[in-house]
Design a protein around this motif. Sequence first.
Motif, mmCIF file in Angstrom:
data_model
loop_
_atom_site.group_PDB
_atom_site.id
_atom_site.type_symbol
_atom_site.label_atom_id
_atom_site.label_comp_id
_atom_site.label_asym_id
_atom_site.label_seq_id
_atom_site.Cartn_x
_atom_site.Cartn_y
_atom_site.Cartn_z
ATOM 1 N N LEU A 1 -37.364 -23.529 -14.999
ATOM 2 C CA LEU A 1 -36.565 -23.012 -13.887
ATOM 3 C C LEU A 1 -36.361 -21.508 -13.990
ATOM 4 C CD1 LEU A 1 -33.967 -25.917 -13.637
ATOM 5 C CD2 LEU A 1 -35.849 -25.437 -12.052
ATOM 6 N N ASN A 2 -36.288 -20.995 -15.218
ATOM 7 C CA ASN A 2 -36.184 -19.547 -15.396
ATOM 8 C C ASN A 2 -37.426 -18.838 -14.873
ATOM 9 O OD1 ASN A 2 -33.608 -19.432 -16.506
ATOM 10 N ND2 ASN A 2 -34.330 -19.637 -18.609
ATOM 11 N N THR A 3 -38.599 -19.456 -15.058
ATOM 12 C CA THR A 3 -39.829 -18.832 -14.550
ATOM 13 C C THR A 3 -39.854 -18.803 -13.029
ATOM 14 O OG1 THR A 3 -41.177 -20.867 -14.417
ATOM 15 C CG2 THR A 3 -41.102 -19.713 -16.556
ATOM 16 N N ASN B 1 -26.818 -19.820 -14.421
ATOM 17 C CA ASN B 1 -25.454 -19.476 -14.843
ATOM 18 C C ASN B 1 -24.996 -20.295 -16.046
ATOM 19 O OD1 ASN B 1 -25.040 -17.570 -12.701
ATOM 20 N ND2 ASN B 1 -24.747 -19.289 -11.305
ATOM 21 N N LEU B 2 -25.853 -20.348 -17.048
ATOM 22 C CA LEU B 2 -25.522 -21.090 -18.259
ATOM 23 C C LEU B 2 -25.066 -20.145 -19.365
ATOM 24 C CD1 LEU B 2 -28.552 -23.566 -18.402
ATOM 25 C CD2 LEU B 2 -26.295 -23.948 -17.383
ATOM 26 N N ASN B 3 -24.144 -20.642 -20.193
ATOM 27 C CA ASN B 3 -23.686 -19.894 -21.364
ATOM 28 C C ASN B 3 -24.669 -20.180 -22.501
ATOM 29 O OD1 ASN B 3 -22.413 -19.113 -23.798
ATOM 30 N ND2 ASN B 3 -20.386 -19.295 -22.864
ATOM 31 N N ILE B 4 -25.595 -19.259 -22.700
ATOM 32 C CA ILE B 4 -26.671 -19.495 -23.663
ATOM 33 C C ILE B 4 -26.143 -19.544 -25.095
ATOM 34 C CG2 ILE B 4 -28.861 -18.615 -24.558
ATOM 35 C CD1 ILE B 4 -28.932 -19.849 -21.737
ATOM 36 N N GLU B 5 -25.071 -18.826 -25.368
ATOM 37 C CA GLU B 5 -24.494 -18.868 -26.719
ATOM 38 C C GLU B 5 -23.998 -20.278 -27.042
ATOM 39 O OE1 GLU B 5 -20.747 -16.970 -29.266
ATOM 40 O OE2 GLU B 5 -21.413 -15.988 -27.418
#
Length: 299
Positions: free
Chosen positions: A273-275, A281-285
Amino acid sequence: MQMLQKPIKLIECPRDAMQGIHDFIDTDLKAAYINLLLKVGFDTIDFGSFVSPKAIPQLRDTKEVLSKLDLSNTKSKLLAIVANLRGAQEACAHEQISYLGFPFSISETFQQRNTNSGIVQSVDTIKQLLTLCDEHNKTAVIYISMGFGNPYGDPWNVEIVEKWADELASHGVKILALSDTTGVSTSEKIKEIVPALIKKFESGNSLEHSAQSKVEIGLHLHSTPYTRFEKIQAAYESGCRRFDSALKGFGGCPMATDDLTGNMATEDLISYLNTKGELLNLNIEKWQEALSLSAKVFN
């Protein structure tokens, strides 16, 4: 006039990931893991189930897990699976739960095995479930189980899928999740089935379904690691924007013919989905923390 783009809805499924594990996962560890997932920013967390402990002993502590969840600072909503009205009534007693998921198999054999009732009886259960949800401010999510075929020789074709989707929608179901119970979906099957369902039920343009009775179409796919991306791509290109998945692809159905068949891996879904430039809007940490803790949860 330009159509508004549908937002992506990610449903993270620790319940599905955990339920088949033989060794009991400590309740506090379950809760800690789900609390991390609640901070990531998923639309929904499929966290537990109100079913017989004899059927799924791993989830016998769902109520205890629920009592330990911190919902004070999350946008995620909770979903619990039920298999009958008793479970639905039990789940409805908990205000924190937004969604009740019910597995409706279009394979008669599997429906009997999974819920101890046939397809016709299960339609009646769904009608009563919808009434319960209305009374308790909840929404039903109906999974069209064995939606891409079954291993029992029960009849399956695209027309059968569409027939049951029509019937469920006619009773007022607002969310249908087409489910690949044993990992038999292919990109070709997805592209054949999903676009037609989305056009019919999400557009609100058909004669049978007005704009007031739109039905959201989602996918709960199982896959081997080797076919995940092609299935994700087929689903996305077919217009699906509601995806069930589980971190690292844990879980899946024990009846699948390939031991590597599990849930769609959330990290693969996020990567794809990033591509496509989707704003998740996810907190990657917190996501990375959940990835780390998963090693302890799933041993």
